[in-house]
Design an enzyme around this catalytic site. Structure first.
Site, PDB file in Angstrom:
ATOM      1  N   VAL A  72       3.207  41.335 -36.559  1.00  0.00           N
ATOM      2  CA  VAL A  72       3.812  41.327 -35.145  1.00  0.00           C
ATOM      3  C   VAL A  72       5.344  41.191 -35.366  1.00  0.00           C
ATOM      4  O   VAL A  72       6.073  41.876 -34.868  1.00  0.00           O
ATOM      5  CB  VAL A  72       3.163  40.172 -34.401  1.00  0.00           C
ATOM      6  CG1 VAL A  72       3.878  39.997 -33.083  1.00  0.00           C
ATOM      7  CG2 VAL A  72       1.604  40.395 -34.093  1.00  0.00           C
TER       8      VAL A  72
ATOM      9  N   ASP B  41      11.766  35.129 -42.369  1.00  0.00           N
ATOM     10  CA  ASP B  41      10.579  34.625 -43.081  1.00  0.00           C
ATOM     11  C   ASP B  41      10.755  33.454 -44.011  1.00  0.00           C
ATOM     12  O   ASP B  41      12.050  33.445 -44.358  1.00  0.00           O
ATOM     13  CB  ASP B  41       9.807  35.723 -43.697  1.00  0.00           C
ATOM     14  CG  ASP B  41       8.401  35.740 -43.840  1.00  0.00           C
ATOM     15  OD1 ASP B  41       7.654  35.987 -42.680  1.00  0.00           O
ATOM     16  OD2 ASP B  41       7.766  34.887 -44.792  1.00  0.00           O
TER      17      ASP B  41
ATOM     18  N   PHE C 272       0.227  43.568 -27.784  1.00  0.00           N
ATOM     19  CA  PHE C 272      -1.120  44.142 -27.760  1.00  0.00           C
ATOM     20  C   PHE C 272      -1.206  45.115 -28.896  1.00  0.00           C
ATOM     21  O   PHE C 272      -2.020  45.996 -28.853  1.00  0.00           O
ATOM     22  CB  PHE C 272      -1.318  44.620 -26.492  1.00  0.00           C
ATOM     23  CG  PHE C 272      -1.477  43.482 -25.356  1.00  0.00           C
ATOM     24  CD1 PHE C 272      -2.557  43.018 -25.093  1.00  0.00           C
ATOM     25  CD2 PHE C 272       0.068  43.409 -24.413  1.00  0.00           C
ATOM     26  CE1 PHE C 272      -2.540  41.963 -24.072  1.00  0.00           C
ATOM     27  CE2 PHE C 272      -0.105  42.590 -23.487  1.00  0.00           C
ATOM     28  CZ  PHE C 272      -1.295  41.557 -23.230  1.00  0.00           C
TER      29      PHE C 272
ATOM     30  N   GLU D 290      -3.449  47.094 -35.615  1.00  0.00           N
ATOM     31  CA  GLU D 290      -2.975  47.277 -37.002  1.00  0.00           C
ATOM     32  C   GLU D 290      -3.244  48.677 -37.251  1.00  0.00           C
ATOM     33  O   GLU D 290      -4.128  49.465 -36.542  1.00  0.00           O
ATOM     34  CB  GLU D 290      -3.661  46.344 -37.854  1.00  0.00           C
ATOM     35  CG  GLU D 290      -3.274  44.982 -37.970  1.00  0.00           C
ATOM     36  CD  GLU D 290      -3.972  44.173 -38.984  1.00  0.00           C
ATOM     37  OE1 GLU D 290      -4.476  44.616 -39.837  1.00  0.00           O
ATOM     38  OE2 GLU D 290      -4.160  42.866 -38.806  1.00  0.00           O
TER      39      GLU D 290
ATOM     40  N   LYS E  59      -3.650  37.975 -22.568  1.00  0.00           N
ATOM     41  CA  LYS E  59      -3.755  38.141 -24.206  1.00  0.00           C
ATOM     42  C   LYS E  59      -5.431  37.906 -24.489  1.00  0.00           C
ATOM     43  O   LYS E  59      -6.061  38.733 -24.984  1.00  0.00           O
ATOM     44  CB  LYS E  59      -2.876  37.575 -24.854  1.00  0.00           C
ATOM     45  CG  LYS E  59      -3.031  37.876 -26.429  1.00  0.00           C
ATOM     46  CD  LYS E  59      -2.847  39.242 -26.901  1.00  0.00           C
ATOM     47  CE  LYS E  59      -3.283  39.319 -28.270  1.00  0.00           C
ATOM     48  NZ  LYS E  59      -3.158  40.624 -28.885  1.00  0.00           N
TER      49      LYS E  59
ATOM     50  N   HIS F 244     -17.753  52.223 -30.469  1.00  0.00           N
ATOM     51  CA  HIS F 244     -18.355  52.684 -31.588  1.00  0.00           C
ATOM     52  C   HIS F 244     -19.143  51.650 -32.378  1.00  0.00           C
ATOM     53  O   HIS F 244     -18.576  50.635 -32.757  1.00  0.00           O
ATOM     54  CB  HIS F 244     -17.099  53.404 -32.529  1.00  0.00           C
ATOM     55  CG  HIS F 244     -16.701  54.437 -32.072  1.00  0.00           C
ATOM     56  ND1 HIS F 244     -17.055  55.569 -31.906  1.00  0.00           N
ATOM     57  CD2 HIS F 244     -15.421  54.459 -31.369  1.00  0.00           C
ATOM     58  CE1 HIS F 244     -16.160  56.527 -31.359  1.00  0.00           C
ATOM     59  NE2 HIS F 244     -14.944  55.991 -31.033  1.00  0.00           N
TER      60      HIS F 244
ATOM     61  N   CYS G  39      -7.428  39.386 -35.690  1.00  0.00           N
ATOM     62  CA  CYS G  39      -7.514  38.796 -34.303  1.00  0.00           C
ATOM     63  C   CYS G  39      -8.668  38.456 -33.613  1.00  0.00           C
ATOM     64  O   CYS G  39      -8.755  37.261 -32.836  1.00  0.00           O
ATOM     65  CB  CYS G  39      -6.781  39.934 -33.565  1.00  0.00           C
ATOM     66  SG  CYS G  39      -5.019  40.489 -34.352  1.00  0.00           S
TER      67      CYS G  39
ATOM     68  N   LYS H 155     -10.342  35.237 -34.482  1.00  0.00           N
ATOM     69  CA  LYS H 155      -9.463  33.872 -34.206  1.00  0.00           C
ATOM     70  C   LYS H 155      -9.422  33.823 -32.760  1.00  0.00           C
ATOM     71  O   LYS H 155      -9.648  32.759 -32.206  1.00  0.00           O
ATOM     72  CB  LYS H 155      -8.211  34.278 -34.965  1.00  0.00           C
ATOM     73  CG  LYS H 155      -7.333  33.112 -34.372  1.00  0.00           C
ATOM     74  CD  LYS H 155      -5.943  33.638 -35.336  1.00  0.00           C
ATOM     75  CE  LYS H 155      -5.390  35.021 -34.941  1.00  0.00           C
ATOM     76  NZ  LYS H 155      -4.526  34.926 -33.576  1.00  0.00           N
TER      77      LYS H 155
ATOM     78  N   LYS I 220     -11.096  47.686 -40.975  1.00  0.00           N
ATOM     79  CA  LYS I 220     -11.474  48.872 -40.050  1.00  0.00           C
ATOM     80  C   LYS I 220     -10.539  49.839 -41.081  1.00  0.00           C
ATOM     81  O   LYS I 220      -9.750  49.755 -42.234  1.00  0.00           O
ATOM     82  CB  LYS I 220     -10.668  48.823 -38.626  1.00  0.00           C
ATOM     83  CG  LYS I 220      -9.050  48.533 -38.599  1.00  0.00           C
ATOM     84  CD  LYS I 220      -8.888  48.528 -37.241  1.00  0.00           C
ATOM     85  CE  LYS I 220      -7.198  48.458 -37.149  1.00  0.00           C
ATOM     86  NZ  LYS I 220      -6.902  48.519 -35.922  1.00  0.00           N
TER      87      LYS I 220
HETATM   88  C1  UGA Z   1      -6.837  44.034 -31.960  1.00  0.00           C
HETATM   89  C2  UGA Z   1      -6.471  44.536 -30.350  1.00  0.00           C
HETATM   90  O1  UGA Z   1      -6.940  46.071 -30.279  1.00  0.00           O
HETATM   91  C3  UGA Z   1      -5.104  44.705 -30.138  1.00  0.00           C
HETATM   92  O2  UGA Z   1      -4.671  45.256 -28.793  1.00  0.00           O
HETATM   93  C4  UGA Z   1      -4.377  43.481 -30.302  1.00  0.00           C
HETATM   94  O3  UGA Z   1      -3.146  43.236 -30.088  1.00  0.00           O
HETATM   95  C5  UGA Z   1      -4.545  42.592 -31.689  1.00  0.00           C
HETATM   96  O4  UGA Z   1      -6.001  42.736 -31.934  1.00  0.00           O
HETATM   97  C6  UGA Z   1      -4.220  41.300 -31.906  1.00  0.00           C
HETATM   98  O5  UGA Z   1      -4.682  40.394 -31.065  1.00  0.00           O
HETATM   99  O6  UGA Z   1      -3.436  41.190 -32.682  1.00  0.00           O
HETATM  100  P1  UGA Z   1      -6.851  45.087 -34.295  1.00  0.00           P
HETATM  101  O7  UGA Z   1      -7.402  43.687 -34.828  1.00  0.00           O
HETATM  102  O8  UGA Z   1      -5.862  45.548 -35.122  1.00  0.00           O
HETATM  103  O9  UGA Z   1      -6.163  44.873 -32.742  1.00  0.00           O
HETATM  104  O10 UGA Z   1      -8.054  45.974 -34.419  1.00  0.00           O
HETATM  105  P2  UGA Z   1      -8.939  46.726 -33.513  1.00  0.00           P
HETATM  106  O11 UGA Z   1      -8.622  48.293 -33.687  1.00  0.00           O
HETATM  107  O12 UGA Z   1      -8.880  46.389 -32.016  1.00  0.00           O
HETATM  108  O13 UGA Z   1     -10.545  46.697 -34.287  1.00  0.00           O
HETATM  109  C7  UGA Z   1     -11.030  45.262 -33.991  1.00  0.00           C
HETATM  110  C8  UGA Z   1     -12.223  45.375 -34.791  1.00  0.00           C
HETATM  111  O14 UGA Z   1     -13.443  45.909 -33.916  1.00  0.00           O
HETATM  112  C9  UGA Z   1     -12.526  45.909 -36.060  1.00  0.00           C
HETATM  113  O15 UGA Z   1     -13.440  45.215 -37.086  1.00  0.00           O
HETATM  114  C10 UGA Z   1     -13.030  47.341 -35.618  1.00  0.00           C
HETATM  115  O16 UGA Z   1     -13.632  48.014 -36.720  1.00  0.00           O
HETATM  116  C11 UGA Z   1     -14.108  46.956 -34.602  1.00  0.00           C
HETATM  117  N1  UGA Z   1     -14.372  47.970 -33.572  1.00  0.00           N
HETATM  118  C12 UGA Z   1     -13.347  48.844 -32.850  1.00  0.00           C
HETATM  119  C13 UGA Z   1     -15.696  48.471 -33.804  1.00  0.00           C
HETATM  120  O17 UGA Z   1     -16.393  47.928 -34.413  1.00  0.00           O
HETATM  121  N2  UGA Z   1     -15.993  49.546 -32.752  1.00  0.00           N
HETATM  122  C14 UGA Z   1     -15.009  49.983 -31.849  1.00  0.00           C
HETATM  123  O18 UGA Z   1     -15.379  50.922 -31.046  1.00  0.00           O
HETATM  124  C15 UGA Z   1     -13.639  49.521 -31.866  1.00  0.00           C
END
Ligand code: UGA
Length: 429
Positions: A12, A31, A152, A155, A204, A251, A260, A263, A320
């Site tokens: 972030v 940092d 928001f 990654e 958030k 999915h 994220c 936690k 992911k």
């Molecule tokens: C997530 C949120 O999408 C961001 O908007 C937010 O800012 C961030 O957390 C945060 O609070 O810092 P991120 O952790 O990068 O982002 O990952 P996502 O792309 O949201 O995926 C989260 C998890 O859900 C992964 O394990 C992913 O594989 C899983 N997922 C996501 C699924 O299993 N199916 C889906 O359809 C989408």
């Protein structure tokens, strides 16, 4: 243009710093890790993040972006100080704010009148007010502003998400402070929502928990689909055409993970408990997610006549695709389980994933997808890396001891796999 200090050079903080510099501000990112600061100053960002290395290089070249060791150096001359430090999971699921508090104590005496301290990290409801109180306690001047400005970004698409967000949320009790923070985003095309700090903080958590709920929901539907011979891919397609539902975050897979969702859902549950609300819906979103990992393990078990000493090939270790992050990765959790049941597991991840061996003692990590499945009794796909689709499955079939695939991401084509003689098990189809 403004002078912006950013404390914390994680996902972030680094993205915030590089993007604000790109937007024309004068940015100092701090940092505590001197080695990291030295690497960043050379443009080496150390994470897989599309477009971010270019933005960091641009900032270094224009001198609008600088990296320093220690929060004090970022705060002393700043008009805005963004707190982007970790808020890890505490022992009871609560967000641990000790790093935030330590930073506030360090910077408080250095801040000039008129500086705005902005909470960017995900912090529980009440944290902006807490920061204001701690600043006063630590001897800061009275004329400071505080605000919450949750981030928001995802990654893998961090820079794009920062520069092209769905919305900018600013929580501040003083409208003049909110206006000043919003001006930092003048060149960003997005709706700006100004509210009070508690609402901004809640936006958030409510957003992340909602997205986690969507994934848990679709995983539960996928499990039902398996029982009634429906195909979850057709089901989510049919659901997604309704704009009230939408196609995204539907999915099914091995469960959500990362730095994220686990936690933040735990912290929101903790916040609810604090006010006497057991929030059973959210508790079930979390438990459904844990069960989903166990289901993948069961599928692997079912694919084998016995587990002890059987060989398992694993493709994918990151939480992911398109990231090198292993934190709270469902793939790592599943792998740990398999090793724990006496299976011999050899894994491949396009980003290396070597450090998974620290998280899963006994796991072998290799640098080639074919090597991972050589002599394996079953192949398990745990992360949705696109490159897995395009591998030579005739070769895979020839290498494996038994032709069996558990595809926890529905990445492969079941008909094509069965045609090659594989026993194929996906999710919800
Ligand atoms: C997530 C949120 O999408 C961001 O908007 C937010 O800012 C961030 O957390 C945060 O609070 O810092 P991120 O952790 O990068 O982002 O990952 P996502 O792309 O949201 O995926 C989260 C998890 O859900 C992964 O394990 C992913 O594989 C899983 N997922 C996501 C699924 O299993 N199916 C889906 O359809 C989408």
């Amino acid at each position: 243009m403004s002078r912006v200090g950013v404390v914390g050079a994680g996902y972030v903080g680094l993205t915030t710093g590089a993007c604000f510099a790109h937007l024309g501000h004068d940015v100092v990112v701090a940092d505590i890790d001197a080695d990291k600061v030295a690497r960043l100053a050379k443009g080496d960002i150390g994470i897989l993040e599309e477009g971010l290395p270019e933005l960091v290089s641009e900032g270094l070249a224009t001198r609008r972006l600088r990296f320093v060791v220690g929060a004090a150096h970022a705060a002393a001359d700043a008009e805005f100080v963004f707190l982007c430090v970790p808020t890890p999971r505490g022992t009871e699921g609560n967000a641990d704010l000790s790093v935030v508090e330590a930073v506030v104590r360090e910077i408080a005496p250095l801040l000039r009148p008129g500086t705005v301290v902005v909470n960017k990290s995900t912090m529980p409801v009440g944290s902006t007010a807490l920061v204001a109180r701690q600043l006063a306690k630590a001897g800061a001047v009275a004329e400071l502003g505080v605000a919450s400005n949750p981030e928001f970004l995802r990654e893998g698409t961090a820079a794009r998400d920062f520069l092209h967000p769905y919305r900018v949320v600013i929580g501040a009790d003083d409208p003049a402070v909110a206006v000043r923070v919003s001006e930092l985003y003048r060149d960003v095309q997005a709706p700006v929502l100004v509210t009070n700090p508690a609402s901004a903080e809640m936006i958030k958590y409510a957003s992340n928990a909602f997205l986690a709920m969507k994934v848990s929901y679709v995983n539960a539907i996928a499990n039902l689909c398996e029982a009634v011979t429906a195909d979850v891919r057709e089901v989510t397609l049919g659901m997604g055409y309704d704009p009230r539902i939408g196609f995204e975050f539907l999915h099914p897979g091995p469960g959500w993970g990362g730095s994220c969702f686990p936690k933040d859902t735990a912290a929101l549950l903790h916040t609810a408990a604090r006010v006497g609300d057991s929030f059973p819906l959210l508790a079930s979103v979390i438990s459904t997610n844990e069960e989903q990992r166990d289901r993948v393990v069961s599928k692997v078990r079912d694919a084998l006549d016995r587990t002890d000493g059987r060989r398992v090939g694993v493709w994918g270790l990151t939480f992911k695709a398109n990231t090198n992050d292993l934190r709270d990765s469902p793939a790592v959790a599943v792998t740990r389980h398999l090793v724990g049941e006496g299976m011999s597991v050899r894994a491949y991840d396009p980003m290396g994933g070597e450090s998974a061996t620290d998280l899963v003692p006994g796991l072998e990590v290799v640098t080639d997808p074919y090597e991972a499945c050589a002599d394996a009794d079953v192949l398990v796909v745990l992360t949705e890396w696109d490159e897995f689709r395009w591998l030579d499955f005739t070769r895979v079939a020839g290498l494996m001891a038994a032709r069996s695939i558990v595809d926890a991401r529905n990445l492969l084509d079941p008909a094509a796999m069965r045609h090659l003689g594989f026993a194929y098990v996906g999710v919800g189809r």
